[in-house]
Design a protein around this motif. Structure first.
Motif, PDB file in Angstrom:
ATOM      1  N   LEU A 132      51.703   0.708  49.541  1.00 26.05           N
ATOM      2  CA  LEU A 132      50.369   1.074  48.277  1.00 26.05           C
ATOM      3  C   LEU A 132      51.510   2.683  47.756  1.00 26.05           C
ATOM      4  O   LEU A 132      51.703   3.428  49.060  1.00 26.05           O
ATOM      5  N   LYS A 133      51.208   2.777  46.092  1.00 30.97           N
ATOM      6  CA  LYS A 133      51.792   4.282  46.745  1.00 30.97           C
ATOM      7  C   LYS A 133      49.820   4.767  45.961  1.00 30.97           C
ATOM      8  O   LYS A 133      49.770   4.487  45.133  1.00 30.97           O
ATOM      9  N   VAL A 134      49.601   5.625  46.762  1.00 31.94           N
ATOM     10  CA  VAL A 134      48.176   6.215  46.592  1.00 31.94           C
ATOM     11  C   VAL A 134      48.570   8.039  46.436  1.00 31.94           C
ATOM     12  O   VAL A 134      48.880   8.722  46.777  1.00 31.94           O
ATOM     13  N   ILE A 135      48.149   7.759  44.525  1.00 28.63           N
ATOM     14  CA  ILE A 135      47.797   9.134  44.092  1.00 28.63           C
ATOM     15  C   ILE A 135      46.713   9.970  44.183  1.00 28.63           C
ATOM     16  O   ILE A 135      46.133   9.331  44.566  1.00 28.63           O
ATOM     17  N   PRO A 136      46.568  10.922  44.042  1.00 31.42           N
ATOM     18  CA  PRO A 136      45.519  12.201  43.974  1.00 31.42           C
ATOM     19  C   PRO A 136      44.106  11.211  42.788  1.00 31.42           C
ATOM     20  O   PRO A 136      44.948  11.244  42.164  1.00 31.42           O
ATOM     21  N   ASN A 137      43.243  11.589  43.363  1.00 30.15           N
ATOM     22  CA  ASN A 137      42.056  11.125  42.067  1.00 30.15           C
ATOM     23  C   ASN A 137      42.009  12.661  41.033  1.00 30.15           C
ATOM     24  O   ASN A 137      42.615  13.956  41.753  1.00 30.15           O
ATOM     25  N   PRO A 138      41.460  12.337  40.191  1.00 29.24           N
ATOM     26  CA  PRO A 138      41.273  13.640  39.307  1.00 29.24           C
ATOM     27  C   PRO A 138      40.656  15.019  39.988  1.00 29.24           C
ATOM     28  O   PRO A 138      41.304  16.576  39.968  1.00 29.24           O
ATOM     29  N   LEU A 139      39.559  14.760  40.748  1.00 30.91           N
ATOM     30  CA  LEU A 139      39.465  15.818  41.821  1.00 30.91           C
ATOM     31  C   LEU A 139      40.448  17.244  42.688  1.00 30.91           C
ATOM     32  O   LEU A 139      41.091  18.246  42.431  1.00 30.91           O
ATOM     33  N   MET A 140      41.345  15.812  43.503  1.00 35.14           N
ATOM     34  CA  MET A 140      42.605  16.442  44.311  1.00 35.14           C
ATOM     35  C   MET A 140      43.731  16.894  43.530  1.00 35.14           C
ATOM     36  O   MET A 140      44.194  17.759  43.372  1.00 35.14           O
ATOM     37  N   GLU A 141      43.679  16.466  42.320  1.00 37.51           N
ATOM     38  CA  GLU A 141      44.820  16.768  41.230  1.00 37.51           C
ATOM     39  C   GLU A 141      44.032  18.227  41.154  1.00 37.51           C
ATOM     40  O   GLU A 141      45.146  19.205  40.902  1.00 37.51           O
ATOM     41  N   ALA A 142      43.042  18.545  40.644  1.00 39.24           N
ATOM     42  CA  ALA A 142      43.027  19.183  39.898  1.00 39.24           C
ATOM     43  C   ALA A 142      43.247  21.029  41.303  1.00 39.24           C
ATOM     44  O   ALA A 142      43.132  21.791  41.019  1.00 39.24           O
ATOM     45  N   VAL A 143      42.588  20.657  42.198  1.00 38.90           N
ATOM     46  CA  VAL A 143      43.089  21.457  43.114  1.00 38.90           C
ATOM     47  C   VAL A 143      44.283  21.389  43.342  1.00 38.90           C
ATOM     48  O   VAL A 143      44.654  22.799  43.470  1.00 38.90           O
ATOM     49  N   PHE A 144      45.778  20.742  43.508  1.00 38.21           N
ATOM     50  CA  PHE A 144      46.730  20.751  42.929  1.00 38.21           C
ATOM     51  C   PHE A 144      47.297  21.443  42.441  1.00 38.21           C
ATOM     52  O   PHE A 144      47.724  22.641  42.399  1.00 38.21           O
ATOM     53  N   GLU A 145      46.657  21.123  41.521  1.00 37.54           N
ATOM     54  CA  GLU A 145      47.366  22.468  39.894  1.00 37.54           C
ATOM     55  C   GLU A 145      46.501  23.627  40.382  1.00 37.54           C
ATOM     56  O   GLU A 145      47.731  24.876  39.433  1.00 37.54           O
ATOM     57  N   SER A 146      45.411  23.702  40.928  1.00 33.26           N
ATOM     58  CA  SER A 146      45.157  25.090  40.795  1.00 33.26           C
ATOM     59  C   SER A 146      45.759  26.417  41.759  1.00 33.26           C
ATOM     60  O   SER A 146      46.668  27.191  41.337  1.00 33.26           O
ATOM     61  N   ILE A 147      46.483  25.304  42.392  1.00 24.86           N
ATOM     62  CA  ILE A 147      47.083  26.305  44.002  1.00 24.86           C
ATOM     63  C   ILE A 147      48.433  25.957  43.320  1.00 24.86           C
ATOM     64  O   ILE A 147      48.812  27.620  43.567  1.00 24.86           O
ATOM     65  N   SER A 148      48.867  25.022  42.372  1.00 25.12           N
ATOM     66  CA  SER A 148      50.453  25.774  41.981  1.00 25.12           C
ATOM     67  C   SER A 148      49.832  26.962  40.885  1.00 25.12           C
ATOM     68  O   SER A 148      51.321  27.978  40.999  1.00 25.12           O
ATOM     69  N   SER A 149      48.857  26.719  40.259  1.00 28.55           N
ATOM     70  CA  SER A 149      49.116  28.354  39.354  1.00 28.55           C
ATOM     71  C   SER A 149      48.835  29.226  40.075  1.00 28.55           C
ATOM     72  O   SER A 149      48.996  30.521  39.164  1.00 28.55           O
ATOM     73  N   LEU A 150      48.677  29.219  41.045  1.00 23.35           N
ATOM     74  CA  LEU A 150      48.689  30.420  41.560  1.00 23.35           C
ATOM     75  C   LEU A 150      49.417  31.562  42.385  1.00 23.35           C
ATOM     76  O   LEU A 150      49.879  32.005  42.952  1.00 23.35           O
ATOM     77  N   GLY A 151      51.136  30.207  42.053  1.00 23.26           N
ATOM     78  CA  GLY A 151      51.957  30.757  42.823  1.00 23.26           C
ATOM     79  C   GLY A 151      52.346  30.453  44.198  1.00 23.26           C
ATOM     80  O   GLY A 151      53.634  30.583  44.354  1.00 23.26           O
ATOM     81  N   PHE A 152      51.564  28.579  44.425  1.00 25.92           N
ATOM     82  CA  PHE A 152      52.061  28.099  45.833  1.00 25.92           C
ATOM     83  C   PHE A 152      52.775  26.743  45.684  1.00 25.92           C
ATOM     84  O   PHE A 152      52.667  26.814  44.427  1.00 25.92           O
ATOM     85  N   LYS A 153      53.787  26.385  46.500  1.00 27.48           N
ATOM     86  CA  LYS A 153      54.607  25.403  46.279  1.00 27.48           C
ATOM     87  C   LYS A 153      54.098  24.572  48.033  1.00 27.48           C
ATOM     88  O   LYS A 153      54.180  24.946  48.856  1.00 27.48           O
ATOM     89  N   LEU A 154      53.921  23.286  47.613  1.00 24.38           N
ATOM     90  CA  LEU A 154      53.513  22.696  48.579  1.00 24.38           C
ATOM     91  C   LEU A 154      54.840  21.806  49.409  1.00 24.38           C
ATOM     92  O   LEU A 154      55.802  21.916  48.750  1.00 24.38           O
ATOM     93  N   ARG A 155      55.255  23.099  51.027  1.00 24.82           N
ATOM     94  CA  ARG A 155      56.299  22.965  51.349  1.00 24.82           C
ATOM     95  C   ARG A 155      55.953  21.688  52.736  1.00 24.82           C
ATOM     96  O   ARG A 155      57.429  20.539  52.346  1.00 24.82           O
ATOM     97  N   GLU A 156      55.059  20.582  52.432  1.00 19.55           N
ATOM     98  CA  GLU A 156      55.177  19.725  53.462  1.00 19.55           C
ATOM     99  C   GLU A 156      53.471  18.944  53.479  1.00 19.55           C
ATOM    100  O   GLU A 156      52.049  19.625  53.220  1.00 19.55           O
ATOM    101  N   ALA A 157      54.151  17.884  53.135  1.00 20.22           N
ATOM    102  CA  ALA A 157      52.675  17.906  53.668  1.00 20.22           C
ATOM    103  C   ALA A 157      52.672  16.151  54.874  1.00 20.22           C
ATOM    104  O   ALA A 157      53.533  15.107  54.802  1.00 20.22           O
ATOM    105  N   GLU A 158      51.806  16.253  55.550  1.00 20.63           N
ATOM    106  CA  GLU A 158      51.861  15.361  56.695  1.00 20.63           C
ATOM    107  C   GLU A 158      50.029  15.050  57.617  1.00 20.63           C
ATOM    108  O   GLU A 158      49.507  15.493  57.588  1.00 20.63           O
TER     109      GLU A 158
END
Length: 256
Positions: A132-158
């Motif tokens: 399966l390809k499990v993707i973020p729901n709108p609430l999770m996506e909003a968190v990811f976009e907010s963190i990214s807009s604050l200058g952060f980059k995802l380094r690892e997910a595990e």
């Protein structure tokens, strides 16, 4: 019925086979999964005790200072009671179930799959595996976009074995590790670690670990003692999406 056919079927030769066909393989946690399980009989009549679908992922577990990969079961669903499949018979069994809200996302090294199994007595159970390809729901996506807009980059997910204080239904958690690459937090923070605990499709708890960069002798001492990390828990809902960036920023500012 041939004795040799029985023997061969018991070791999986000429036995029943199973193939699961998903209606779609890209989903968000909490979404309905549907499809059909196709069963084809082998050379002999076989009794199937049950058909089950299970959702799996892998996670890192630590024991005796060693790390190894463990397969975890997110959920399991029984589709049928006992039945008999005749030689060369074809059966189609439709199914539908809801993907658990705490299913890990298919990000980084994380893989999620549906395993189909036929429980056949005195034989090797036929199985099938569908990713399966499990993707973020709108609430999770909003968190990811907010963190990214604050200058952060995802380094690892595990996915990792959950510490006792964070353990809920599953024995593991999915951790998202961000590093500041631009903006106000570059030079102030080493990293930002985020864990989601969804309670529904429109609400979830977030645990964030704010890892401050060491400053001076006292800072290095704090880092050596792991006193430079602050864990904070907050709850967000769909109504927070328009102001998510400000909400997350205020939390980081308070503890950075």
């Amino acid at each position: 019925m041939s004795f040799f056919n029985k023997v061969f079927a018991s070791v999986g030769i000429g036995a029943a086979t199973v193939d699961t066909k998903l209606e779609k393989d890209t989903l968000v946690p909490g979404e309905e999964v549907s499809g059909i399980v196709e069963i084809k009989g082998g050379n002999i009549e076989q009794q199937v005790d049950e058909i089950y679908l299970s959702i799996h992922t892998t996670y890192i577990k630590e024991s005796n200072d060693k790390k190894y990969t463990e397969t975890g079961v997110v959920d399991k669903f029984r589709l049928t009671d006992r039945f008999t499949v005749q030689p060369n018979e074809k059966k189609e069994i439709p199914f539908s179930f809801r993907l658990p809200s705490d299913t890990p996302l298919s990000i980084g090294r994380t893989r999620v799959w549906v395993a189909t199994g036929l429980d056949i007595k005195n034989a090797i159970d036929p199985s099938d595996k569908d990713y399966l390809k499990v993707i973020p729901n709108p609430l999770m996506e909003a968190v990811f976009e907010s963190i990214s807009s604050l200058g952060f980059k995802l380094r690892e997910a595990e996915c990792e074995q959950a510490p006792y204080r964070l353990r809920r239904r599953l024995p593991f958690i999915q951790e998202f590790e961000f590093v500041p690459v631009s903006g106000a937090y570059r030079g102030r923070l080493d990293e930002l670690e985020v864990v989601f605990f969804p309670t529904s499709s429109t609400e979830m708890d977030i645990v964030m670990q704010v890892d401050r960069r060491a400053r001076g002798l006292g800072g290095f001492l704090a880092e050596a003692l792991e006193m430079d990390e602050t864990n904070v828990r907050l709850t967000v809902t769909s109504s927070d999406i328009p102001t998510m960036k400000q909400k997350i920023q205020s939390v980081i500012d308070r503890y950075s």
